[in-house]
Design a protein around this motif. Sequence first.
Motif, PDB file in Angstrom:
ATOM      1  N   VAL A 112       0.869  -1.168   0.000  1.00  0.00           N
ATOM      2  CA  VAL A 112       0.000   0.000   0.000  1.00  0.00           C
ATOM      3  C   VAL A 112       0.907   1.220   0.000  1.00  0.00           C
ATOM      4  O   VAL A 112       1.786   1.355   0.860  1.00  0.00           O
ATOM      5  CB  VAL A 112      -0.942   0.023   1.228  1.00  0.00           C
ATOM      6  N   PHE A 113       0.706   2.090  -0.984  1.00  0.00           N
ATOM      7  CA  PHE A 113       1.540   3.270  -1.165  1.00  0.00           C
ATOM      8  C   PHE A 113       0.722   4.534  -0.906  1.00  0.00           C
ATOM      9  O   PHE A 113      -0.462   4.573  -1.229  1.00  0.00           O
ATOM     10  CB  PHE A 113       2.082   3.330  -2.600  1.00  0.00           C
ATOM     11  N   PRO A 114       1.356   5.571  -0.370  1.00  0.00           N
ATOM     12  CA  PRO A 114       0.646   6.843  -0.226  1.00  0.00           C
ATOM     13  C   PRO A 114       0.401   7.451  -1.606  1.00  0.00           C
ATOM     14  O   PRO A 114       1.125   7.153  -2.560  1.00  0.00           O
ATOM     15  CB  PRO A 114       1.615   7.706   0.593  1.00  0.00           C
ATOM     16  N   ALA A 115      -0.613   8.276  -1.710  1.00  0.00           N
ATOM     17  CA  ALA A 115      -0.928   8.939  -2.979  1.00  0.00           C
ATOM     18  C   ALA A 115       0.046  10.098  -3.165  1.00  0.00           C
ATOM     19  O   ALA A 115      -0.273  11.260  -2.934  1.00  0.00           O
ATOM     20  CB  ALA A 115      -2.366   9.427  -2.985  1.00  0.00           C
ATOM     21  N   ALA A 116       1.273   9.758  -3.559  1.00  0.00           N
ATOM     22  CA  ALA A 116       2.342  10.734  -3.767  1.00  0.00           C
ATOM     23  C   ALA A 116       3.114  10.329  -5.013  1.00  0.00           C
ATOM     24  O   ALA A 116       3.159   9.144  -5.361  1.00  0.00           O
ATOM     25  CB  ALA A 116       3.264  10.755  -2.548  1.00  0.00           C
ATOM     26  N   PRO A 117       3.722  11.287  -5.701  1.00  0.00           N
ATOM     27  CA  PRO A 117       4.401  10.979  -6.967  1.00  0.00           C
ATOM     28  C   PRO A 117       5.432   9.851  -6.875  1.00  0.00           C
ATOM     29  O   PRO A 117       5.575   9.073  -7.817  1.00  0.00           O
ATOM     30  CB  PRO A 117       5.073  12.298  -7.346  1.00  0.00           C
ATOM     31  N   GLU A 118       6.129   9.741  -5.764  1.00  0.00           N
ATOM     32  CA  GLU A 118       7.141   8.676  -5.656  1.00  0.00           C
ATOM     33  C   GLU A 118       6.531   7.279  -5.605  1.00  0.00           C
ATOM     34  O   GLU A 118       7.235   6.277  -5.742  1.00  0.00           O
ATOM     35  CB  GLU A 118       8.074   8.896  -4.465  1.00  0.00           C
ATOM     36  N   ALA A 119       5.214   7.181  -5.456  1.00  0.00           N
ATOM     37  CA  ALA A 119       4.551   5.876  -5.437  1.00  0.00           C
ATOM     38  C   ALA A 119       4.761   5.131  -6.751  1.00  0.00           C
ATOM     39  O   ALA A 119       4.871   3.905  -6.765  1.00  0.00           O
ATOM     40  CB  ALA A 119       3.058   6.031  -5.152  1.00  0.00           C
ATOM     41  N   VAL A 120       4.835   5.852  -7.857  1.00  0.00           N
ATOM     42  CA  VAL A 120       5.002   5.207  -9.166  1.00  0.00           C
ATOM     43  C   VAL A 120       6.343   4.476  -9.206  1.00  0.00           C
ATOM     44  O   VAL A 120       6.409   3.284  -9.512  1.00  0.00           O
ATOM     45  CB  VAL A 120       4.900   6.230 -10.321  1.00  0.00           C
ATOM     46  N   ARG A 121       7.416   5.173  -8.858  1.00  0.00           N
ATOM     47  CA  ARG A 121       8.748   4.577  -8.882  1.00  0.00           C
ATOM     48  C   ARG A 121       8.865   3.444  -7.873  1.00  0.00           C
ATOM     49  O   ARG A 121       9.413   2.377  -8.164  1.00  0.00           O
ATOM     50  CB  ARG A 121       9.795   5.654  -8.583  1.00  0.00           C
ATOM     51  N   THR A 122       8.326   3.658  -6.687  1.00  0.00           N
ATOM     52  CA  THR A 122       8.435   2.649  -5.639  1.00  0.00           C
ATOM     53  C   THR A 122       7.626   1.401  -5.988  1.00  0.00           C
ATOM     54  O   THR A 122       8.087   0.275  -5.773  1.00  0.00           O
ATOM     55  CB  THR A 122       7.979   3.235  -4.287  1.00  0.00           C
ATOM     56  N   ALA A 123       6.435   1.573  -6.541  1.00  0.00           N
ATOM     57  CA  ALA A 123       5.618   0.420  -6.940  1.00  0.00           C
ATOM     58  C   ALA A 123       6.306  -0.363  -8.051  1.00  0.00           C
ATOM     59  O   ALA A 123       6.356  -1.600  -8.021  1.00  0.00           O
ATOM     60  CB  ALA A 123       4.231   0.888  -7.391  1.00  0.00           C
ATOM     61  N   ARG A 124       6.837   0.346  -9.029  1.00  0.00           N
ATOM     62  CA  ARG A 124       7.554  -0.298 -10.130  1.00  0.00           C
ATOM     63  C   ARG A 124       8.734  -1.126  -9.592  1.00  0.00           C
ATOM     64  O   ARG A 124       8.922  -2.282  -9.972  1.00  0.00           O
ATOM     65  CB  ARG A 124       8.039   0.776 -11.105  1.00  0.00           C
ATOM     66  N   SER A 125       9.489  -0.556  -8.697  1.00  0.00           N
ATOM     67  CA  SER A 125      10.640  -1.240  -8.106  1.00  0.00           C
ATOM     68  C   SER A 125      10.212  -2.456  -7.283  1.00  0.00           C
ATOM     69  O   SER A 125      10.844  -3.518  -7.345  1.00  0.00           O
ATOM     70  CB  SER A 125      11.420  -0.248  -7.236  1.00  0.00           C
ATOM     71  N   ALA A 126       9.139  -2.312  -6.522  1.00  0.00           N
ATOM     72  CA  ALA A 126       8.652  -3.417  -5.689  1.00  0.00           C
ATOM     73  C   ALA A 126       8.205  -4.590  -6.551  1.00  0.00           C
ATOM     74  O   ALA A 126       8.547  -5.751  -6.274  1.00  0.00           O
ATOM     75  CB  ALA A 126       7.495  -2.938  -4.806  1.00  0.00           C
TER      76      ALA A 126
END
Length: 146
Positions: A24-38
């Motif tokens: 579960v990611f916060p609704a913040a721009p870095e969520a895209v990069r972090t989700a992709r990496s995960a």
Amino acid sequence: MGGGLPAGEVIGVIDSEGGCAEWVFPAAPEAVRTARSAVRGTLRGWGLDDVGDIAALLVSELVTNALRHATGPIGVRVVRRRPAGADGVLLVEVSDPLPDPPRARVARPGDEDGRGLQLVASSARRWGTRPGAAGKTVWFELAVSE
């Protein structure tokens, strides 16, 4: 938290070697990069490098859509399924609190956005949406070699 993800960029994580991982990611721009990496890291750990790039790309598109249109946490879940006598399937789900289903649109050549769902539809084996208790889930499947 597992997966080497920065704690400030993930609200919660359930990680399992049994073929299911969820964040579960916060609704913040870095969520895209972090989700992709995960997603990419999890698939590498499962020996599914062959679908890692396309899965990460499609997750990026869906998380970006969620950020554009919804506020609140964004869930990402990957499930490896192994039907008897068939090639495996990777199910990827992206959930957000907005109940409205996404709408595919035709992007003009000069448009900078509007191609995410087209990319999902053309790259995935199947895809769709379903309502949730609070919001919706957009999902797609990729065929994986066993």
